[in-house]
Design an enzyme around this catalytic site. Structure first.
Site, PDB file in Angstrom:
ATOM      1  CG  ASN A  62      -0.392  -0.042   2.299  1.00 42.50           C
ATOM      2  OD1 ASN A  62       0.431  -1.023   2.909  1.00 42.50           O
ATOM      3  ND2 ASN A  62      -1.493   0.149   3.652  1.00 42.50           N
ATOM      4  CD  GLU A  64      -1.215   5.223   4.807  1.00 44.45           C
ATOM      5  OE1 GLU A  64      -1.445   5.880   5.115  1.00 44.45           O
ATOM      6  OE2 GLU A  64      -2.519   3.767   4.816  1.00 44.45           O
ATOM      7  CB  CYS A  73      -4.863  -1.276  -1.502  1.00 41.60           C
ATOM      8  SG  CYS A  73      -6.425  -0.859  -0.435  1.00 41.60           S
ATOM      9  CD  GLU A  75      -4.811  -5.933  -0.670  1.00 36.92           C
ATOM     10  OE1 GLU A  75      -4.648  -4.732  -1.144  1.00 36.92           O
ATOM     11  OE2 GLU A  75      -4.883  -6.760   0.458  1.00 36.92           O
ATOM     12  CB  CYS A 112     -11.060  -2.975   0.433  1.00 34.74           C
ATOM     13  SG  CYS A 112     -10.162  -1.894  -0.419  1.00 34.74           S
ATOM     14  CB  CYS A 115      -8.945  -5.015  -3.724  1.00 34.98           C
ATOM     15  SG  CYS A 115      -7.594  -3.301  -3.291  1.00 34.98           S
TER      16      CYS A 115
END
Ligand code: THU
Length: 161
Positions: A62, A64, A73, A75, A112, A115
């Site tokens: 990830n 940010e 993210c 993924e 999430c 994703c």
């Protein structure tokens, strides 16, 4: 009227010692890859490593951003990397792990919603199910055989193409 039911099975392992060598290696890699995450705002460091059907591995973490919604993210970073480095190659398994400065990393997390949608698109475009291996730095491990299990009533390319 008829009521339908959606259910799915997943495997639960007590710890890494119960995995095959191939899966254990992938999880060790995902656990270590959390170190590459850039997560100064959440302090939640996610590492995802895919084993492709050509035997290669591709990672994502990830990333940010000070403008929070810009963050991405692990993924989806992984999927972009895989598609770019090994175009057209399907993914056999993705191991997803995390570490945190705030909470214990002792149970599996799952992707999430955004994703899940992105992972499903990858399954569809490559024509092969993606196995997910989910685990913290310690503790139980879940294996889910296809992303489709995590996204009931999915909207996918079959509606458009
Ligand atoms: N995150 C992931 O990278 N993957 C997940 O499966 C769950 C959440 C990231 C997004 C954000 O940078 C941080 O974890 C906390 O939500």
């Amino acid at each position: 009227m008829k009521e339908n039911k959606f259910e799915f099975q997943y495997e639960v392992y007590n710890d890494i010692s119960e995995l095959t060598k191939e899966d254990a290696d992938l999880l060790i890699n995902a656990r270590a890859t959390t170190k590459q995450a850039y997560a100064p705002y959440s302090n939640f460091f996610v590492g995802a490593v895919a084993r492709l059907t050509n035997g290669e591995t591709v990672a994502g973490t990830n990333q940010e951003n000070a403008s929070y919604p810009v963050g991405i993210c692990a993924e989806r970073v992984l999927l972009g990397n895989a598609a770019t480095i090994y175009p057209g190659v399907s993914i056999d398994t993705i191991a997803i792990s995390y570490d945190s400065k705030e909470v214990a990393s002792d149970h599996p997390i799952s992707p999430c919603g955004m994703c899940r949608q992105a992972l499903l698109e990858y399954e569809t475009r490559t024509g092969a199910p993606i196995r997910l291996l989910l685990a913290g730095q310690q503790g139980k491990i879940y294996i889910v055989k296809t992303v489709r299990f995590l996204l009931p009533f999915a909207f996918d390319s079959s509606e458009l193409l």
